[in-house]
Every structure is written in structure tokens, then in C-alpha cells.
Write an enzyme that holds these catalytic residues in place. Structure first.
Site: not given
Ligand code: COA
Length: 374
Positions: A157
Site C-alpha cells: 500500500c
Molecule cells: N462476517 C461476519 N463476522 C465475521 C466476519 C465476516 N465476514 N469476519 C470475521 N467475523 C467475526 C469473527 O468470526 C469474530 O467473531 P468470533 O470472535 O465470534 O469468532 C469477529 O467477527 C471478530 O473477528 P476479527 O477477525 O477479530 O475482526 P476485526 O474486528 O479484527 O476486523 C479487520 C477484521 C480485517 C477488518 C481488521 O482486523 C482490520 O482492518 N485490520 C487491519 C487490516 C489492514 O489494515 N490490513 C491492511 C491491508 S492492506
């Protein structure tokens, strides 16, 4: 005397197709139900876990994303495919990423009051490059009719900011007189659309910036580059092992790790403090404080992440004007994100106002560009 440099024009290209969270989840969940039916016996026997459905509510809450622009919609919403349909093009036709770049570049050149023949350096940077050679930047140079030299680079990115520093340095040393930086992010090709944790993250877009010596500016819409600062620190928390060696191990050629994958939580925890400290330090070296900054054009990966970076900098929540978000409409467009934010949200800045353009992401990599409205 050192030559000053400025961003004199910006442009954004977005494909017309849009996929909403609802459409995305409709396809994903239909595929999940079909897989679970197919594996019903193994699931009943406790041999495998059933796949879980995705939800638009989760996506918007976790990321701020409501929809994404995509190059091809049909393949992505086809449960037998869940991958964009991108027909191969003959060598004498413009490649897809070249098309993204040329569309954005034409807008940026018009904004800068320049024509393609003025350009003598093109840097094409992106988190994914559709081929290795000839450089896609050279194809852009050819189709635009630019002069000089062109090459590709890839820094995840931070492909947004790293080439800005390279271009600015080349202008300062006299190695170029008018640089074009393009970010053709056709991200939908690198996504695993069957991965619940990440299937909602990305969208497609292309961006372009024209960068010139400050004393040659023709545009009324220019920003002097006060300083550039880059850093990288190796991490596999955002990774994609897709590459030219994949076919050398046919057994693993199509494994999920040959597409984008990440440890989202880890990335969040690592990058928020790293990016906020990095910007603060960069501002300090220029004799500035975060409070002196009128606008932060931050990398657009996740709403909560951006809000936290801005809050750490300012010591209070930023207003939407101070740190604008474009994630709701575009999703994460990798290196194009911070440039889209800049391109859409800069008109209202007054002469002398300070802005910070900052990218952060895979690598890890961070780039900060401090700008002053001319
Ligand atoms: N739909 C519904 N629920 C979902 C899901 C989806 N698509 N994906 C995950 N969940 C659930 C998980 O199962 C978890 O529930 P559980 O604890 O009951 O199992 C809960 O949501 C939280 O999951 P988690 O993976 O910890 O989500 P999060 O709040 O960390 O959000 C991201 C995920 C990816 C949005 C976040 O971590 C993020 O943006 N991180 C930074 C990533 C980034 O910037 N990357 C750069 C790419 S260039």
C-alpha cells in the site's frame, strides 16, 4: 540552492461496476451453504467445522466499507467462480493496469495544466503488478506519448508514497523535469473471495499524480512538498506468495497463500502506533506539530484504524474534515486509497495550509509526505 518540488495535479479512475456489501454477502453465503451441504456428512461426524456466513453489518462495523468499485462484477458474483473475469489481451492491446493508469494520468495531467509530452519520468507503483516485463510504466509512457524513462515498483500500500519521494528527489537533482506517478490498483485479482475474514476488504481504482519543480508550477491547485520520509520493517502479517515461481511446485501452485492473506488484528495493533509515531516524528523534523496540520490524507484500509491514528496524533478524535474517509464508497484500494482521499478532499485548503499524505501497509511500510498549499 535546492530545488523545491510540488504535486501539481491528481486524478482518479474508478471502474463503473459497484458491488455492495449485500450483493457480496449474498454470493459468499450461497457458496458457504452449498459447501456445507456438500460436506454435510463430514460436518455431522465432527471431522470438519462448518463454514460460517458473512454479514453486511459486520463488514460495515469492522471496516467502514459499504461498497467497492470493481473492474468485473460477473465473475465475482458467480459462486462457481468468485474471481474477476479478465480475458487475456493480445500484446498489441493496452493491458488492464496500463488502462487504469492512463485513465487516471490523463485527469492528473489536465489538472496540472500539462500534456503527456511534458512528462519525462513515469513511476508505476502498486501492490500487484500484472507482469514483470516489459515494465507496465513503459507501456503507459508509450500510450500517453511521454518522454524520458519509466519503471515499475511495488511496496504494498505504500506504493502511494515511496514513488513520490523518488520522483521528488529526481526532480531536485535535475534527473527529471516533470514526473508522473501512477497507482493502477486492480486489487480484485489478488483477493481470496472465499475467505470470510478478508473477502470484503478491497476494491479497484487507479490514481495518478503529477510532480514538478515548484518554480515550474502552472496549476492553481498545487501543493509544495515540504518533506518526505519512508520506513520499512519486515513482517509477514500481510502477505501474498503469488509469483513466477508458483508453477515450479504444482502441488502448492493454487494454495490460498498465493493470494492476499493477513493477520488483521496483528496488523491493526502493530501499524496504528507505528504510523502515528512516524507522522509525528516527521512533522517534528520539519518544525511542525500535528495541531498545525489542516488535513490528514491517510491510507484507507479500515475506518477504526484511521480514526485511531488521527486520534493519537491530535490527542482527540479528528473531525471528518481533518481526516477524511473514502472507504465507504471505494473500500481499501491499496496504494490508491490515500491518493483518492487527497484528490477528492483538497480543494478547500487555503494557501499556506499544511496537509499530510500517509500510506501504511504490507512490508510493513510507511511513507509520510508533508505538503503545503501553494
Ligand atoms: N462476517 C461476519 N463476522 C465475521 C466476519 C465476516 N465476514 N469476519 C470475521 N467475523 C467475526 C469473527 O468470526 C469474530 O467473531 P468470533 O470472535 O465470534 O469468532 C469477529 O467477527 C471478530 O473477528 P476479527 O477477525 O477479530 O475482526 P476485526 O474486528 O479484527 O476486523 C479487520 C477484521 C480485517 C477488518 C481488521 O482486523 C482490520 O482492518 N485490520 C487491519 C487490516 C489492514 O489494515 N490490513 C491492511 C491491508 S492492506
Amino acid at each position: 540552492m535546492s530545488i523545491g518540488t510540488a504535486i501539481t495535479g491528481s486524478g482518479v479512475y474508478t471502474p463503473n461496476n459497484i458491488i455492495t456489501n449485500e450483493e457480496l454477502c449474498h454470493t459468499f453465503n450461497a457458496w458457504v451453504r452449498r459447501e456445507n451441504e456438500r460436506n454435510a456428512d463430514a460436518i455431522a461426524a465432527g471431522d470438519i467445522e462448518p463454514l460460517r456466513e458473512s454479514s453486511p453489518e459486520f463488514i460495515e462495523k469492522a471496516s467502514g466499507i459499504k461498497q467497492r468499485h470493481v473492474h468485473d462484477k460477473t465473475g465475482l458474483l458467480d459462486i462457481d467462480r468468485m474471481c474477476p473475469n479478465v480475458p487475456d489481451r493480445p500484446d498489441d492491446e493496452m493491458s488492464v493496469q496500463c488502462e487504469f493508469a492512463v485513465n487516471a494520468a490523463r485527469k492528473a495531467l489536465a489538472a496540472a495544466g500539462r500534456v503527456a509530452e511534458d512528462v519525462d519520468m513515469i513511476l508505476l507503483a502498486g501492490s500487484n503488478l500484472q507482469r514483470l516485463y516489459p515494465a507496465i510504466a513503459m507501456e503507459v509512457q508509450h500510450y500517453l506519448g511521454a518522454r524520458g524513462f519509466a519503471y515499475d515498483l511495488s511496496v504494498g500500500c505504500s506504493s502511494a508514497t515511496f514513488p513520490i519521494q523518488i520522483a521528488s528527489d529526481a526532480l531536485r537533482t535535475g534527473n527529471a523535469t516533470c514526473a508522473l506517478v501512477v497507482n493502477p490498483e486492480m486489487t480484485t485479482g489478488h483477493m481470496n473471495w472465499r475467505d470470510r475474514d478478508s473477502h470484503f476488504i478491497f476494491g479497484d481504482a487507479g490514481t495518478a499524480l503529477v510532480i514538478e519543480p515548484s518554480d515550474r508550477v502552472q496549476s492553481k491547485d498545487a501543493f509544495e512538498i515540504l518533506g518526505t520520509k519512508l520506513m520499512s520493517k519486515f513482517s509477514s502479517n500481510i502477505r501474498n506468495n503469488g509469483g513466477y515461481l508458483n508453477r515450479c511446485d504444482p502441488e502448492h501452485q493454487f494454495d490460498a497463500n498465493k493470494l492476499f492473506y493477513q493477520q488483521g488484528r496483528r496488523v491493526f495493533k502493530d501499524v496504528v502506533p507505528m504510523a502515528s509515531k512516524f507522522i509525528a516524528k516527521h512533522l517534528e523534523t520539519l518544525g511542525l506539530l500535528p495541531g498545525d496540520v489542516t488535513r490528514f490524507w491517510l491510507h484507507q484500509a479500515n475506518r477504526n484504524m484511521n480514526e485511531l491514528v488521527a486520534k493519537r496524533l491530535l490527542g482527540r478524535p479528528a473531525t471528518p474534515t481533518e481526516a477524511p474517509l473514502i472507504l465507504d464508497e471505494y473500500a481499501n484500494t491499496a496504494s490508491a486509497g490515500s491518493i483518492i482521499a487527497f484528490s477528492i478532499h483538497h480543494d478547500d485548503l487555503r494557501v499556506g495550509d499544511i496537509g499530510v499524505l500517509c500510506s501504511f501497509g504490507a512490508g510493513y511500510s510507511i511513507g509520510s509526505i508533508v505538503l503545503r498549499r501553494l
